[in-house]
Design an enzyme around this catalytic site. Structure first.
Site, PDB file in Angstrom:
ATOM      1  CE  LYS A 154      -0.340  14.884 -10.944  1.00 55.18           C
ATOM      2  NZ  LYS A 154       0.517  13.831 -10.420  1.00 55.18           N
TER       3      LYS A 154
ATOM      4  CB  VAL B  89       4.996   5.414   0.093  1.00 57.50           C
ATOM      5  CG1 VAL B  89       6.504   5.468  -0.157  1.00 57.50           C
ATOM      6  CG2 VAL B  89       4.249   5.450  -1.238  1.00 57.50           C
TER       7      VAL B  89
ATOM      8  N   GLY C 145       5.237   9.655   8.197  1.00 58.54           N
ATOM      9  CA  GLY C 145       4.104   9.230   7.380  1.00 58.54           C
ATOM     10  C   GLY C 145       4.195   7.744   7.101  1.00 58.54           C
ATOM     11  CB  VAL C 146       3.609   4.739   8.818  1.00 55.77           C
ATOM     12  CG1 VAL C 146       5.076   4.793   9.163  1.00 55.77           C
ATOM     13  CG2 VAL C 146       2.761   5.261   9.973  1.00 55.77           C
ATOM     14  N   GLY C 147       1.796   5.725   5.682  1.00 62.22           N
ATOM     15  CA  GLY C 147       0.705   5.284   4.807  1.00 62.22           C
ATOM     16  C   GLY C 147       1.227   4.179   3.914  1.00 62.22           C
TER      17      GLY C 147
END
Ligand code: NAD
Length: 351
Positions: free
Chosen positions: A79, A179, A175-177
């Protein structure tokens, strides 16, 4: 600090890059390359200190080792972080970053992460071949991630209720982004009763309208009674404060680092809640960029993400057999694979 961090996390190589001309400061952490070159995104954040950036990149790169191994990808864990205000990012900085990645000779392959996107990877690609997630690649991995999360969630439901049938299964999606919205849509298609929640009220209401589902205030999301709680927003949401509020049998979502601490997997287990390890069921993103790296198609990546369901079934069985959490079973699976390939045993576990 670097030396002690490398010893405690078990990294192979940590490189600190500075370029005065463009203001670039980056740290690339290669955790383990036993199974293949390390692959992981580049996170760009205005870290308050060098130590904070180092800690983040060490933790994230180690988690990538486990994610790749548990997904049977011939990849290691790595990373990178760029220490910068997102406003300061420009093409010159990303080009300098690409030259630095190139110097690592392919031991680290980079991609998108928080505050870096496809446009940035296109610039990095002008300087190095060791990059995926470009506009020439397989596109946004999020729908494939959502599909993998759905399959992992379904396997967890099957293990809990002895049926994969989702009719009237109550699922709260936090969380409804990219994904979370994809997951909610798949759940609705399979006749589950979905409730969505998001800090962004406009986005939440729009998704709820589109899918014909209910909403719950973000402040009340943990105590909302349901069968499955699906965190798809940020990390650390399962912690000492939220666990006592939960009214569900399964926690399975797409967010990274769902547990505030590793021990929370055991706390959930003791409370009779099945926790689907985040890095197992949200691996669709990594599967997609890995497919891009090896020349596979998007359809092949989608099929590999669907296989996350079988992977979860087998990890749940192993956990039952060995009397552990599913997280422990997943860590053990990854470590066994790495140790079978390498003589040097790894001493650390994820998180
Ligand atoms: P996104 O930015 O598209 O969506 C995140 C959503 O969560 C946003 O709508 C935001 O308003 C909402 N949110 C943020 N904090 C919240 C909170 N405290 N409570 C309620 N809602 C909140 O991000 P995404 O791509 O959908 O990713 C979601 C999670 O999944 C992240 O943790 C990400 O690291 C992880 N993940 C994503 C992928 C992928 O392919 N996109 C792959 C693996 C893991």
């Amino acid at each position: 600090m670097v030396h002690s961090a490398m010893r405690s996390f078990g990294h192979e190589q940590v490189t600190h890059f500075v370029d005065d001309e463009t203001g670039l400061e980056a740290i690339v952490a290669i955790h383990d390359t036993t199974l293949g070159p390390s692959l992981g995104g580049t996170r760009l954040l205005p870290y308050e200190s060098h130590d904070e950036a180092l800690e983040d990149v060490m933790r994230l790169s180690r988690a990538m080792t486990y994610k790749a191994a548990a997904t049977d990808l011939n990849l290691g864990g790595g990373k990178a972080v760029i220490v910068a205000d997102p406003e300061m990012k420009d093409d010159d900085m990303m080009r300098a970053y690409g030259r630095m990645i190139d110097r690592l000779g392919g031991h680290y392959i980079t991609s998108v992460d928080v505050n870096t996107g496809v446009d940035d990877m296109d610039i990095v690609a002008q300087e190095t071949d060791h990059v995926v997630g470009t506009s020439a690649g397989l596109g946004d991995p999020s729908p494939i991630t959502a599909r993998g999360v759905f399959e992992g969630l379904r396997a967890s439901v099957e293990a809990t209720y002895d049926t994969p049938d989702m009719t009237d299964l109550e699922v709260v999606v936090q969380g409804v982004g990219k994904v979370g919205s994809g997951l909610a849509e798949l759940l609705v298609e399979h006749d589950a009763t979905v409730t969505v929640s998001d800090m962004n009220v406009e986005a939440m209401d729009a998704i709820a309208r589109d899918l014909g589902v209910e909403t719950v205030d973000p402040g009340e999301v943990y105590s909302h009674p349901c069968d499955v709680f699906a965190p798809c927003a940020v990390g650390g949401v399962i912690n000492d404060e939220t666990i006592p509020q939960l009214e569900c049998d399964v926690v399975a979502g797409g967010a990274n680092n769902i547990l505030a601490e590793r021990r929370h997997a055991q706390v959930l287990h003791d409370a009779g809640v099945l926790y689907a390890p985040d890095y197992v069921i949200n691996a669709g993103g990594l599967i997609t960029v890995a497919a891009e790296h090896t020349g596979k198609s998007r359809e092949e990546a989608r099929r590999d993400a669907i296989a996350i369901g079988d992977r979860m079934r087998s990890l749940i069985s192993r956990a039952e057999r060995e009397g552990t959490t599913v997280l422990e079973a997943a860590d053990r699976y990854a470590l066994d694979l790495i140790e079978a390939t390498d003589d040097e045993p790894m001493s650390q576990v994820a998180n």
